[in-house]
Write a protein that holds these residues in place. Sequence first.
Motif: not given
Length: 208
Positions: A39-46, A69-82
Amino acid sequence: MGLDVGWAVRWLTLSAQAMAEHRVELIELDRPIGDSDHGENMDRGFKAVMDKLAEAPPETPGAALKLTAMTLMSKVGGAAGPLYGTAFLRAATALGSTSDIDAATLATALQAARDGIVARGKAESGDKTMVDAWTPAIEAAAATAGDGDVRKVLLAAAEAAEAGAVSTDPMLARKGRASYLGERSIGHRDPGAVSSALILRAAAGAAE
Ligand code: ADP
Ligand code: MG
């Protein structure tokens, strides 16, 4: 009439709202079978996606998805970002420079997103991942695209993704962090399948 850049921006905005609203729920889902950060990863990414959209408003739906895509790859850690990064990038590539997405192109772009997740994460259906939301979603999209109604395609995809997320409950995880738990992963819903269903529901909401 198809989907334009306004739809894409509304989609991302509704996705960001959904990630903020469901942040705690996604954290709670990731607790028993993961590390409580989804939840933290996705909220931060979006949230970062919203900042980028404000900085540089995209001119086409494809450009909006590429920026995402570019933003999520750089801001979301873990498995979900890539994984999400690849999904949005493949969808953006499928859309190219079109400014008006018809139902067939939409179904193709959703398929490209799912294929990107599979190419990146190598999960199959039944492995208890976000793929279990995306695969029924793209099947539903393909089955409805013939009617030529983009709203119908998005609604079908969202409903199928929601059912797909629920279907992960009895599955034994074979990919990602949850797979370390083996049998103990059974009886829990996959957080990435739930966030995927939220994102696809946002896509439908944006077309209303
Ligand atoms: P992490 O597992 O690194 O903490 P997140 O918690 O953000 O990353 O995301 C976990 C989600 O990622 C899972 O719920 C699952 O849906 C998805 N996932 C993990 N590995 C894979 C994979 N190989 N293929 C597809 N999806 C995966
Ligand atoms: Mg996690």
